[in-house]
Design a protein around this motif. Structure first.
Motif, PDB file in Angstrom:
ATOM      1  N   GLU A 196       0.938 -12.205  51.491  1.00 53.06           N
ATOM      2  CA  GLU A 196       0.036 -12.624  52.562  1.00 53.06           C
ATOM      3  C   GLU A 196       0.494 -12.085  53.907  1.00 53.06           C
ATOM      4  OE1 GLU A 196      -2.284 -16.606  54.178  1.00 53.06           O
ATOM      5  OE2 GLU A 196      -0.483 -16.844  52.941  1.00 53.06           O
ATOM      6  N   CYS A 199      -0.438  -8.502  54.100  1.00 52.41           N
ATOM      7  CA  CYS A 199      -1.888  -8.388  54.268  1.00 52.41           C
ATOM      8  C   CYS A 199      -2.280  -8.656  55.718  1.00 52.41           C
ATOM      9  CB  CYS A 199      -2.590  -9.368  53.326  1.00 52.41           C
ATOM     10  SG  CYS A 199      -4.385  -9.316  53.401  1.00 52.41           S
ATOM     11  N   THR A 230      -5.730  -9.452  47.312  1.00 48.21           N
ATOM     12  CA  THR A 230      -5.695  -9.905  48.706  1.00 48.21           C
ATOM     13  C   THR A 230      -6.935 -10.649  49.187  1.00 48.21           C
ATOM     14  OG1 THR A 230      -6.558  -7.757  49.433  1.00 48.21           O
ATOM     15  CG2 THR A 230      -4.157  -8.013  49.384  1.00 48.21           C
TER      16      THR A 230
END
Length: 375
Positions: A196, A199, A230
């Motif tokens: 995360e 991303c 994602t």
């Protein structure tokens, strides 16, 4: 608990003897549950633009449309033609058209005037070629700038280079820049927090660039972002459309690599033991014509009812597996296999056999597995 193991024999057919092998099986109720789950994940069907590269069939696309999904994307002319024929009205070709593909794309637009077709662009030369053809055809093509956030496969880096391309597109009369497209499928760390953070870091310059260009040109720009690895992160952002594809069928690659996601296996391969070449080897009819084989030999398939088998060799029509000495496998035994990579596996089959309550209830043609459907 792994939801795929809640019922150990959920995959078994009542009459497997009626089905030749190898065969692609789609479990209808599980596919429907996966569609419901992805909509719940992002909050509303309007925030989805699924990629149909996984299923490549009219019926699977119709399932998603029946659930309220209105926008889609495909990578080939055949995939987007399939979408148009089943009634999708908002279709992105997630590919930059080059050469004859430009003419085919424009022909498709002409054949389906009620459909909003768009495509990707990542280079000014490709844009100029598309613009010239669009002007000749009297068309204005909506395009998304394809961004490279680290895949190094296609796209242009966000920031100055992408802004320069955007300005060039604004000056073209046959093209309309409508937003940005981001596929960051290279982010696969099994640690959810690390993935995360990566991303978010990749998206930050895109958000800044969009805000800058929207303010300068007084426009609203869409962003399509995220594949299976994602899209849950991108779904938390405002004005971002998510574009996963594998969710509808799922596979072992994502099941093991994305432990936080609990989609169901909804597509399996049925194969059979066809030979017992040695006392501890068995051979099944699952050659590399029948299952995606780009991964190493030990990472191509998982058998749901034969977890003790280890792959030894793989060829066009045969998969040789090592069993323990004294095993009880017999010629004709049916095995159920989860592909590591379902998308190219589906493309190996002319049709998927649809299963409900242990019985085949339909067959779905894999229409878009070829590069051409009608033109």
């Amino acid at each position: 608990m792994n939801r795929n193991n809640m019922h150990d024999n959920w995959f078994e057919l009542n009459h497997p003897e009626k089905i030749d092998s190898p065969a692609l099986l789609v479990y209808l109720d599980r596919a429907k549950k996966n569609i419901e789950k992805v909509i719940q994940e992002v909050g509303t069907a309007d925030r989805l633009r699924p990629h149909i590269k996984t299923n490549k069939s009219a019926e699977a696309c119709q399932l998603m449309m029946d659930a309220g999904i209105k926008a889609f994307k495909g990578a080939t002319i055949a995939e987007i033609e399939l979408l148009a024929t089943v009634g999708a009205k908002d279709i992105l070709m997630a590919y930059q058209p080059v050469g004859p593909k430009i003419d085919r794309f424009l022909t498709l637009i002409d054949r389906f005037p009620e459909v909003k077709f768009q495509c990707l662009i990542d280079h000014v030369d490709a844009a100029k070629a598309l613009n010239e053809k669009a002007l000749e055809a009297g068309q204005t093509i909506g395009v998304y700038i394809d961004l490279n956030a680290g895949t190094n496969r296609t796209g242009i880096a966000p920031g100055a280079a992408a802004e320069e391309l955007f300005e060039a597109l604004v000056a073209m009369k046959g093209i309309q820049a409508v937003g940005f497209h981001l596929y960051d499928g290279h982010l696969r760390d099994p640690n959810l927090k690390i993935r995360e953070e990566a991303c978010d870091a990749g998206f930050a310059p895109i958000a800044q660039m969009r805000e800058k260009l929207e303010k300068k040109h007084q426009v609203t720009l869409d962003v399509i972002a995220g594949g299976s690895t994602t899209f849950p992160f991108h779904s938390k952002r405002e004005r971002v459309t998510c574009a996963p594809g594998t969710f509808i069928y799922w596979d072992e690659g994502y099941a093991s690599g994305l432990p936080e996601q609990s989609y169901l296996y909804a597509a399996l391969l049925l194969c059979r033991v066809v030979s017992l070449p040695t006392s501890n080897y068995i051979c099944v009819d699952l050659g590399y014509k029948s299952i995606a084989s780009e991964n190493p030999l030990d990472n191509r398939v998982k058998f749901l009812n034969a977890s003790d088998l280890e792959p030894v060799s793989h060829s066009e029509e045969h998969l040789v597996l090592e069993a323990k000495e004294g095993h009880t496998y017999k010629i004709g035994d049916v095995l159920y296999a989860v592909p590591i990579h379902i998308c190219p596996t589906v493309a190996s089959y002319q049709e998927a056999l649809v299963i409900q309550d242990g019985e085949q209830v339909a067959s779905w043609k894999t229409l878009a597995r070829d590069r051409r459907i009608t033109f």
